[in-house]
Design an enzyme around this catalytic site. Structure first.
Site, PDB file in Angstrom:
ATOM      1  N   THR A  69       0.832  -1.202   0.000  1.00 31.41           N
ATOM      2  CA  THR A  69       0.000   0.000   0.000  1.00 31.41           C
ATOM      3  C   THR A  69       0.863   1.247   0.000  1.00 31.41           C
ATOM      4  OG1 THR A  69      -1.799   1.197   1.115  1.00 31.41           O
ATOM      5  CG2 THR A  69      -0.183   0.150   2.548  1.00 31.41           C
ATOM      6  N   ASP A  77      -7.889  -3.434  -0.862  1.00 35.06           N
ATOM      7  CA  ASP A  77      -8.636  -2.480  -1.675  1.00 35.06           C
ATOM      8  C   ASP A  77      -9.961  -2.252  -0.972  1.00 35.06           C
ATOM      9  OD1 ASP A  77      -8.153  -0.902  -4.085  1.00 35.06           O
ATOM     10  OD2 ASP A  77     -10.100  -1.695  -4.713  1.00 35.06           O
ATOM     11  N   THR A  78     -10.279  -0.992  -0.782  1.00 37.05           N
ATOM     12  CA  THR A  78     -11.459  -0.622   0.001  1.00 37.05           C
ATOM     13  C   THR A  78     -12.355   0.322  -0.781  1.00 37.05           C
ATOM     14  OG1 THR A  78     -10.308  -0.919   2.106  1.00 37.05           O
ATOM     15  CG2 THR A  78     -12.197   0.548   2.137  1.00 37.05           C
ATOM     16  N   PHE A 136      -9.159   8.805   8.464  1.00 31.87           N
ATOM     17  CA  PHE A 136      -8.801   9.354   7.145  1.00 31.87           C
ATOM     18  C   PHE A 136      -9.961   9.120   6.178  1.00 31.87           C
ATOM     19  CE2 PHE A 136      -7.910   5.520   4.564  1.00 31.87           C
ATOM     20  CZ  PHE A 136      -7.916   4.558   5.557  1.00 31.87           C
ATOM     21  N   TYR A 167     -13.111   8.935   4.152  1.00 33.74           N
ATOM     22  CA  TYR A 167     -14.504   9.297   4.366  1.00 33.74           C
ATOM     23  C   TYR A 167     -14.924   9.191   5.837  1.00 33.74           C
ATOM     24  CZ  TYR A 167     -14.742   8.778  -0.726  1.00 33.74           C
ATOM     25  OH  TYR A 167     -14.536   8.914  -2.084  1.00 33.74           O
ATOM     26  N   ASP A 168     -13.978   8.912   6.730  1.00 28.69           N
ATOM     27  CA  ASP A 168     -14.311   8.686   8.141  1.00 28.69           C
ATOM     28  C   ASP A 168     -15.165   9.791   8.778  1.00 28.69           C
ATOM     29  OD1 ASP A 168     -13.160   6.209   8.293  1.00 28.69           O
ATOM     30  OD2 ASP A 168     -11.315   6.866   9.261  1.00 28.69           O
ATOM     31  N   LYS A 194     -11.916   2.437  16.391  1.00 28.13           N
ATOM     32  CA  LYS A 194     -12.174   2.149  14.964  1.00 28.13           C
ATOM     33  C   LYS A 194     -11.549   0.808  14.572  1.00 28.13           C
ATOM     34  CE  LYS A 194     -11.325   3.387  10.182  1.00 28.13           C
ATOM     35  NZ  LYS A 194     -10.525   4.087   9.169  1.00 28.13           N
ATOM     36  N   HIS A 247     -14.271  -2.335   8.847  1.00 25.39           N
ATOM     37  CA  HIS A 247     -14.190  -3.229   7.669  1.00 25.39           C
ATOM     38  C   HIS A 247     -12.777  -3.819   7.549  1.00 25.39           C
ATOM     39  CE1 HIS A 247     -13.665   1.040   7.169  1.00 25.39           C
ATOM     40  NE2 HIS A 247     -12.746   0.801   6.243  1.00 25.39           N
ATOM     41  N   ARG A 248     -11.760  -2.983   7.791  1.00 28.20           N
ATOM     42  CA  ARG A 248     -10.352  -3.432   7.674  1.00 28.20           C
ATOM     43  C   ARG A 248     -10.036  -4.434   8.797  1.00 28.20           C
ATOM     44  NH1 ARG A 248      -8.710   1.097   6.588  1.00 28.20           N
ATOM     45  NH2 ARG A 248      -8.788   0.611   4.365  1.00 28.20           N
TER      46      ARG A 248
HETATM   47  P1  ITT Z   1      -3.483   1.852  -1.791  1.00 34.67           P
HETATM   48  O1  ITT Z   1      -4.209   1.471  -3.059  1.00 34.67           O
HETATM   49  O2  ITT Z   1      -2.069   2.288  -2.031  1.00 34.67           O
HETATM   50  O3  ITT Z   1      -3.600   0.804  -0.729  1.00 34.67           O
HETATM   51  P2  ITT Z   1      -5.523   3.907  -1.661  1.00 34.67           P
HETATM   52  O4  ITT Z   1      -5.740   5.079  -0.760  1.00 34.67           O
HETATM   53  O5  ITT Z   1      -5.466   4.164  -3.139  1.00 34.67           O
HETATM   54  O6  ITT Z   1      -4.198   3.147  -1.169  1.00 34.67           O
HETATM   55  P3  ITT Z   1      -7.870   2.307  -2.114  1.00 34.67           P
HETATM   56  O7  ITT Z   1      -7.565   2.163  -3.558  1.00 34.67           O
HETATM   57  O8  ITT Z   1      -8.331   1.105  -1.366  1.00 34.67           O
HETATM   58  O9  ITT Z   1      -6.622   2.843  -1.307  1.00 34.67           O
HETATM   59  O10 ITT Z   1      -8.868   3.525  -2.000  1.00 34.67           O
HETATM   60  C1  ITT Z   1      -9.821   3.568  -1.093  1.00 34.67           C
HETATM   61  C2  ITT Z   1     -10.157   4.999  -0.724  1.00 34.67           C
HETATM   62  O11 ITT Z   1     -11.295   4.855   0.128  1.00 34.67           O
HETATM   63  C3  ITT Z   1      -9.066   5.675   0.111  1.00 34.67           C
HETATM   64  O12 ITT Z   1      -8.258   6.516  -0.632  1.00 34.67           O
HETATM   65  C4  ITT Z   1      -9.904   6.469   1.117  1.00 34.67           C
HETATM   66  O13 ITT Z   1     -10.312   7.681   0.572  1.00 34.67           O
HETATM   67  C5  ITT Z   1     -11.113   5.582   1.294  1.00 34.67           C
HETATM   68  N1  ITT Z   1     -10.933   4.684   2.436  1.00 34.67           N
HETATM   69  C6  ITT Z   1     -10.320   3.470   2.481  1.00 34.67           C
HETATM   70  N2  ITT Z   1     -10.344   2.962   3.719  1.00 34.67           N
HETATM   71  C7  ITT Z   1     -10.984   3.859   4.479  1.00 34.67           C
HETATM   72  C8  ITT Z   1     -11.325   3.925   5.847  1.00 34.67           C
HETATM   73  O14 ITT Z   1     -10.983   2.969   6.702  1.00 34.67           O
HETATM   74  N3  ITT Z   1     -11.982   5.009   6.281  1.00 34.67           N
HETATM   75  C9  ITT Z   1     -12.324   6.001   5.452  1.00 34.67           C
HETATM   76  N4  ITT Z   1     -12.027   6.021   4.144  1.00 34.67           N
HETATM   77  C10 ITT Z   1     -11.368   4.966   3.655  1.00 34.67           C
END
Ligand code: ITT
Length: 196
Positions: A7, A69-70, A149, A151-152, A172, A177-178
């Protein structure tokens, strides 16, 4: 055991390290393996992107690794921003831009139901495994809290009266979800006798 976390998001790195703090897994960052690449994520699904990120590291560095991926899926927006959560307000946007766009799109809509979904892709010795975690909640009409961070500040998890951004990290990280996806990963590694 050692696992590289593929990541570039330092918030995710810190959360996963916190979640696994008492487990005998050493989580290496991309910096730890001297990887400074922009890892592509061009798949149309969370599963596809998680696998793409993990494969990038496994194929280039030959290290056992995992990626997360989230996406935030909002019912009234037909599941958007979903897999595009990181770039919802366009290339080069930041967390604030994404929240602004989300609140604008939702307007005064009364259906505020949403769900955070995390997919973790693990690659060990070339074999792929997927783990899932999700949390349902509601999108507020304005930001609350300064922790976390993404959308929290606008996400209120069901059954709680604080947004993820009003909770301290420990709270948290014990319900997110994580956290849930990481527990699946951990159960698998324990089953494989990779960790105790
Ligand atoms: P990597 O791909 O390098 O892991 P990324 O920030 O691009 O980092 P994602 O592609 O999974 O990660 O994007 C998911 C986005 O969703 C991320 O940039 C945040 O804006 C949001 N996000 C992910 N996890 C979150 C969380 O636990 N709480 C709030 N927002 C979250």
């Amino acid at each position: 055991m050692e696992l590289v976390f593929a990541t570039n998001n330092l918030h995710k790195l810190s959360e996963i390290r916190h979640i696994l703090q008492n487990i005998n897994i050493q989580i290496l960052s991309l910096k730890d393996i001297a990887c400074f690449d922009e890892i592509p994520e061009t798949a149309p699904t969370l599963e596809g992107n998680a696998l793409q990120k993990a494969h990038y590291i496994y194929d280039k560095f030959g290290r056992n690794c995992f990626a997360d991926d989230t996406g935030l899926e909002v019912d009234a927006l037909n599941g958007a921003p979903g897999v595009y959560s990181a770039r919802y307000a366009g290339e080069g946007c930041n967390f604030d831009d994404n929240i602004n766009k989300l609140l604008l799109e939702l307007g005064q809509t009364t259906n505020r139901e949403a769900c955070f979904k995390t997919v973790i892709a693990l690659i060990i010795d070339g074999k792929e495994y997927l783990f899932h975690g999700e949390v349902s909640g509601k999108i507020l009409t304005e930001r609350k809290g300064a922790e976390g961070f993404g959308y929290d500040p606008v996400f209120l998890p069901d059954g709680h009266n604080k947004t993820f951004a009003e909770m301290d990290a420990a709270t948290k990280n014990a319900l997110s979800h994580r956290y849930k996806a990481t527990q699946q990963l951990l159960q698998f590694l324990k089953h494989q006798n990779q960790v105790k």
